[in-house]
Write a protein that holds these residues in place. Structure first.
Motif, PDB file in Angstrom:
ATOM      1  N   ALA A 134      28.567  44.783  41.325  1.00 48.23           N
ATOM      2  CA  ALA A 134      28.888  44.895  42.757  1.00 48.23           C
ATOM      3  C   ALA A 134      28.837  43.541  43.474  1.00 48.23           C
ATOM      4  CB  ALA A 134      27.926  45.869  43.411  1.00 48.23           C
ATOM      5  N   ASP A 135      28.007  42.608  42.959  1.00 50.53           N
ATOM      6  CA  ASP A 135      27.848  41.315  43.654  1.00 50.53           C
ATOM      7  C   ASP A 135      28.897  40.266  43.247  1.00 50.53           C
ATOM      8  OD1 ASP A 135      27.009  40.867  41.076  1.00 50.53           O
ATOM      9  OD2 ASP A 135      24.966  40.251  41.579  1.00 50.53           O
ATOM     10  N   ALA A 136      29.817  40.610  42.340  1.00 53.82           N
ATOM     11  CA  ALA A 136      30.770  39.616  41.820  1.00 53.82           C
ATOM     12  C   ALA A 136      32.048  39.561  42.656  1.00 53.82           C
ATOM     13  CB  ALA A 136      31.096  39.929  40.363  1.00 53.82           C
ATOM     14  N   ALA A 137      31.918  39.145  43.904  1.00 51.47           N
ATOM     15  CA  ALA A 137      33.061  39.168  44.827  1.00 51.47           C
ATOM     16  C   ALA A 137      34.168  38.194  44.430  1.00 51.47           C
ATOM     17  CB  ALA A 137      32.579  38.852  46.235  1.00 51.47           C
ATOM     18  N   SER A 138      33.832  37.155  43.645  1.00 55.23           N
ATOM     19  CA  SER A 138      34.836  36.123  43.329  1.00 55.23           C
ATOM     20  C   SER A 138      35.843  36.578  42.261  1.00 55.23           C
ATOM     21  CB  SER A 138      34.143  34.853  42.853  1.00 55.23           C
ATOM     22  OG  SER A 138      33.508  35.116  41.620  1.00 55.23           O
ATOM     23  N   ILE A 139      35.570  37.686  41.573  1.00 56.14           N
ATOM     24  CA  ILE A 139      36.513  38.138  40.532  1.00 56.14           C
ATOM     25  C   ILE A 139      37.451  39.180  41.147  1.00 56.14           C
ATOM     26  CG2 ILE A 139      36.763  39.158  38.229  1.00 56.14           C
ATOM     27  CD1 ILE A 139      33.936  38.141  37.572  1.00 56.14           C
ATOM     28  N   ARG A 140      38.693  38.740  41.371  1.00 53.78           N
ATOM     29  CA  ARG A 140      39.661  39.637  42.034  1.00 53.78           C
ATOM     30  C   ARG A 140      40.921  39.873  41.211  1.00 53.78           C
ATOM     31  NH1 ARG A 140      37.592  36.923  46.691  1.00 53.78           N
ATOM     32  NH2 ARG A 140      39.013  35.214  46.246  1.00 53.78           N
ATOM     33  N   ASP A 141      41.059  39.059  40.148  1.00 50.52           N
ATOM     34  CA  ASP A 141      42.286  39.108  39.359  1.00 50.52           C
ATOM     35  C   ASP A 141      41.943  38.653  37.945  1.00 50.52           C
ATOM     36  OD1 ASP A 141      45.462  39.019  39.626  1.00 50.52           O
ATOM     37  OD2 ASP A 141      44.843  37.330  38.374  1.00 50.52           O
ATOM     38  N   VAL A 142      42.799  38.963  36.981  1.00 49.16           N
ATOM     39  CA  VAL A 142      42.520  38.570  35.596  1.00 49.16           C
ATOM     40  C   VAL A 142      42.324  37.050  35.488  1.00 49.16           C
ATOM     41  CG1 VAL A 142      45.002  38.563  34.967  1.00 49.16           C
ATOM     42  CG2 VAL A 142      43.280  38.808  33.182  1.00 49.16           C
ATOM     43  N   ARG A 143      43.010  36.282  36.299  1.00 48.86           N
ATOM     44  CA  ARG A 143      42.875  34.810  36.231  1.00 48.86           C
ATOM     45  C   ARG A 143      41.467  34.348  36.614  1.00 48.86           C
ATOM     46  NH1 ARG A 143      48.086  35.428  38.060  1.00 48.86           N
ATOM     47  NH2 ARG A 143      47.351  35.465  40.213  1.00 48.86           N
ATOM     48  N   ASP A 144      40.790  35.147  37.412  1.00 48.56           N
ATOM     49  CA  ASP A 144      39.432  34.778  37.820  1.00 48.56           C
ATOM     50  C   ASP A 144      38.415  34.940  36.679  1.00 48.56           C
ATOM     51  OD1 ASP A 144      40.394  34.299  40.387  1.00 48.56           O
ATOM     52  OD2 ASP A 144      40.088  36.391  40.989  1.00 48.56           O
ATOM     53  N   LEU A 145      38.883  35.416  35.530  1.00 51.41           N
ATOM     54  CA  LEU A 145      37.965  35.577  34.386  1.00 51.41           C
ATOM     55  C   LEU A 145      37.793  34.265  33.611  1.00 51.41           C
ATOM     56  CD1 LEU A 145      39.099  39.099  33.113  1.00 51.41           C
ATOM     57  CD2 LEU A 145      37.092  38.518  34.494  1.00 51.41           C
ATOM     58  N   LYS A 146      38.475  33.225  34.000  1.00 48.84           N
ATOM     59  CA  LYS A 146      38.328  31.905  33.363  1.00 48.84           C
ATOM     60  C   LYS A 146      36.843  31.488  33.413  1.00 48.84           C
ATOM     61  CE  LYS A 146      40.323  27.248  33.567  1.00 48.84           C
ATOM     62  NZ  LYS A 146      39.148  26.416  33.769  1.00 48.84           N
ATOM     63  N   ASP A 147      36.341  31.091  32.247  1.00 42.89           N
ATOM     64  CA  ASP A 147      34.936  30.666  32.078  1.00 42.89           C
ATOM     65  C   ASP A 147      33.916  31.797  32.287  1.00 42.89           C
ATOM     66  OD1 ASP A 147      35.696  28.066  31.477  1.00 42.89           O
ATOM     67  OD2 ASP A 147      35.720  27.492  33.606  1.00 42.89           O
ATOM     68  N   LYS A 148      34.395  33.016  32.487  1.00 46.64           N
ATOM     69  CA  LYS A 148      33.468  34.143  32.662  1.00 46.64           C
ATOM     70  C   LYS A 148      33.229  34.824  31.306  1.00 46.64           C
ATOM     71  CE  LYS A 148      33.045  34.279  37.257  1.00 46.64           C
ATOM     72  NZ  LYS A 148      33.510  32.931  37.584  1.00 46.64           N
ATOM     73  N   ARG A 149      32.044  35.407  31.164  1.00 45.79           N
ATOM     74  CA  ARG A 149      31.718  36.136  29.932  1.00 45.79           C
ATOM     75  C   ARG A 149      32.338  37.538  30.007  1.00 45.79           C
ATOM     76  NH1 ARG A 149      25.528  35.985  30.790  1.00 45.79           N
ATOM     77  NH2 ARG A 149      26.420  36.433  32.835  1.00 45.79           N
TER      78      ARG A 149
END
Ligand code: GLU
Length: 275
Positions: A134-149
């Motif tokens: 719920a706190d991950a507001a910065s992930i809005r699109d598949v591109r935002d998964l860069k460097d994310k686990r």
């Protein structure tokens, strides 16, 4: 008349060879799904609303209901179905070895899998989306998964859609099932679980977190059959058509996903064709 005799002998030899090659008359291993009076069906066991093994050992979910319907149309009643948990990493192998007769387990039809598996359907087309805390507001699109686990389920295609197809440099963390992904997300060992919206919707009902609502693929859910069982495949396709025409598909989608907020498609999907 000699020519006729030779032709007859050649025809007889060709027929014998065809029979030996197992053209419908071979051992049980080569038998079409269409001719069986009992079935072993592979499903998932830890995907809520799709395939869940209950504490008493029985299975429930949309895939289980779809498989039960198809089996019924093939003349196999529920009482003659054996369910077998079939995780993503063992699906192709289970069909090739004959430990299951068919698989209905959020199994996307892909060109690579089609080389080893004959697919009936699709019986539904899902879309890949992403679930975050719920706190991950910065992930809005598949591109935002860069460097994310993100979660990599062994044998599953979803992580490839992000990293190989979309070329998003996410960091895969490998586990065996989507249930394990959701646990890892809750425990902070992952930043996101990106997979089919139906899978995520099933989990979302019982967990904190949110779907980002940015679908980016078509996941054609196929009925996995032993490679080459075209007769079985055609019968499965007839059963899927009937399932949509008689209202069962809509009823089952509403039963399992009616409250999910997903936009459900209730018309029969475009079939892939049996190969
Ligand atoms: N539908 C995707 C796949 O077949 C993800 C779900 C799964 O692995 O069962 O790879």
């Amino acid at each position: 008349m000699r020519a006729t005799t030779i032709t007859r002998a050649a025809a007889a030899a060709a027929l014998a060879a065809a029979v030996l090659a197992g053209c419908g008359l071979g051992g049980t291993e080569k038998k079409s799904l269409a001719g069986k009076d009992s079935l072993v069906i592979g499903v998932k066991e830890d995907q809520p609303a799709l395939g869940v093994k209950r504490p008493d050992g029985t299975y429930e979910g949309f895939d289980v209901d779809v498989a039960t319907y198809i089996a019924g149309r093939l003349g196999v009643p529920k009482s003659r179905i054996t369910w077998r948990t079939t995780n993503s990493s063992v699906r192709e192998e289970a069909l090739a070895k004959g430990t299951v007769d068919m698989i209905v387990a959020t199994y996307s039809i892909t060109p690579k899998r089609k080389m080893k598996v004959t697919f009936g359907g699709p019986y539904y087309v899902a879309h890949q989306d992403t679930f975050v805390r719920a706190d991950a507001a910065s992930i809005r699109d598949v591109r935002d998964l860069k460097d994310k686990r993100i979660c990599e389920v062994r044998g599953s295609n979803s992580w490839r859609r992000v990293i190989e197809e979309r070329k998003v440099a996410a960091k895969p963390v490998t586990v065996d099932t989507y249930g394990a992904c959701m646990d890892a997300l809750a425990a902070g060992r992952l930043d996101a679980v990106s997979t089919d919206d139906l899978i995520l919707a099933g989990f979302a009902a019982g967990r904190p977190g949110r779907m980002i609502n940015a679908p980016f693929t078509d996941e054609k859910y196929g009925v996995g059959l032993r490679k080459g069982d075209l007769k079985g495949c055609e019968e499965v396709n007839r059963a899927i058509t009937a399932m949509y025409q008689d209202g069962t598909a809509e009823r089952l989608l509403t039963k399992w996903f009616g409250k999910s907020g997903l936009k459900l498609t209730t018309s029969v999907p475009q079939f892939e064709g049996c190969t």
